[in-house]
Design a protein around this motif. Structure first.
Motif, PDB file in Angstrom:
ATOM      1  N   VAL A   1       1.074  -0.935  -0.567  1.00 32.52           N
ATOM      2  CA  VAL A   1       0.560   0.085   0.275  1.00 32.52           C
ATOM      3  C   VAL A   1       1.232   1.251   0.341  1.00 32.52           C
ATOM      4  N   LYS A   2       0.445   1.995  -1.117  1.00 30.81           N
ATOM      5  CA  LYS A   2       0.692   3.187  -1.053  1.00 30.81           C
ATOM      6  C   LYS A   2       0.722   4.770  -0.960  1.00 30.81           C
TER       7      LYS A   2
ATOM      8  N   LEU B   1       4.310  -7.398   8.645  1.00 27.97           N
ATOM      9  CA  LEU B   1       4.553  -6.048   8.635  1.00 27.97           C
ATOM     10  C   LEU B   1       5.636  -5.449   9.017  1.00 27.97           C
ATOM     11  N   GLU B   2       5.809  -4.478   7.980  1.00 25.64           N
ATOM     12  CA  GLU B   2       6.331  -3.824   7.194  1.00 25.64           C
ATOM     13  C   GLU B   2       6.086  -2.059   7.389  1.00 25.64           C
ATOM     14  N   LEU B   3       6.620  -1.077   7.590  1.00 26.66           N
ATOM     15  CA  LEU B   3       6.271   0.192   7.398  1.00 26.66           C
ATOM     16  C   LEU B   3       7.490   1.179   6.741  1.00 26.66           C
ATOM     17  N   TYR B   4       7.210   1.259   5.335  1.00 23.24           N
ATOM     18  CA  TYR B   4       8.995   2.201   4.719  1.00 23.24           C
ATOM     19  C   TYR B   4       8.794   4.182   4.504  1.00 23.24           C
ATOM     20  N   ARG B   5       9.335   4.291   4.662  1.00 27.29           N
ATOM     21  CA  ARG B   5       9.204   5.819   4.669  1.00 27.29           C
ATOM     22  C   ARG B   5      10.372   6.209   2.917  1.00 27.29           C
TER      23      ARG B   5
ATOM     24  N   PHE C   1       4.857   6.908   1.661  1.00 25.61           N
ATOM     25  CA  PHE C   1       4.991   6.051   2.712  1.00 25.61           C
ATOM     26  C   PHE C   1       4.453   4.590   1.993  1.00 25.61           C
ATOM     27  N   PHE C   2       5.159   3.067   2.707  1.00 20.19           N
ATOM     28  CA  PHE C   2       4.559   2.530   2.421  1.00 20.19           C
ATOM     29  C   PHE C   2       4.251   0.779   3.042  1.00 20.19           C
ATOM     30  N   THR C   3       3.113   0.502   3.287  1.00 26.31           N
ATOM     31  CA  THR C   3       3.201  -0.870   4.062  1.00 26.31           C
ATOM     32  C   THR C   3       3.431  -2.109   3.174  1.00 26.31           C
TER      33      THR C   3
ATOM     34  N   ALA D   1      -2.752   0.394  -3.710  1.00 27.99           N
ATOM     35  CA  ALA D   1      -2.544  -0.872  -3.432  1.00 27.99           C
ATOM     36  C   ALA D   1      -2.184  -1.777  -4.161  1.00 27.99           C
ATOM     37  N   TRP D   2      -1.916  -2.885  -4.001  1.00 27.71           N
ATOM     38  CA  TRP D   2      -1.739  -4.490  -4.812  1.00 27.71           C
ATOM     39  C   TRP D   2      -1.172  -5.214  -3.969  1.00 27.71           C
ATOM     40  N   SER D   3      -2.320  -6.494  -4.474  1.00 25.26           N
ATOM     41  CA  SER D   3      -2.075  -7.183  -3.764  1.00 25.26           C
ATOM     42  C   SER D   3      -0.962  -8.799  -4.763  1.00 25.26           C
ATOM     43  N   VAL D   4       0.048  -9.055  -4.027  1.00 22.65           N
ATOM     44  CA  VAL D   4       1.184  -9.690  -5.781  1.00 22.65           C
ATOM     45  C   VAL D   4       1.542 -10.792  -5.388  1.00 22.65           C
TER      46      VAL D   4
END
Length: 98
Positions: free
Chosen positions: A6-7, A38-42, A50-52, A88-91
């Motif tokens: 998720v962006k 679960l991770e959160l990125y910036r 941000f991205f989860t 959001a993408w499901s991959v």
């Protein structure tokens, strides 16, 4: 396994509020049935972005979370903070090298 990306882009003045909400709920999200990671990125260059990344055992587990009271609580506080529509993408993982 399903990977969800998720962006999210936030108003700069709302980032701290987002981070506090994420911190308050991250353990519950991670402990939700079917969630394995679960991770959160910036973003390094765009501090508003941000991205989860989350891993789910099945698509049904992700859908169960997305219709849960926990998701509704988290999303209701997150949604007003955006400065752009989230994506959001499901991959599915095709390859992984360790």
């Amino acid at each position: 396994m399903l990977i969800r990306i998720v962006k999210m882009s936030f108003e700069p003045s709302k980032i701290q509020e987002f981070l506090m909400n994420f911190d308050a709920n991250k353990r519950q999200i991670r402990a939700f049935e079917g969630c394995e990671f679960l991770e959160l990125y910036r973003d390094k260059n765009n501090k508003d972005l941000f991205f989860t990344y989350s891993y789910w055992q099945t698509e049904a587990d992700l859908e169960h979370y997305r219709h849960s009271e926990l998701f509704k609580k988290v999303w209701s506080k997150t949604k007003p903070l955006f400065n752009a529509k989230p994506e959001a993408w499901s991959v599915n993982r095709l390859h992984s090298l360790n």
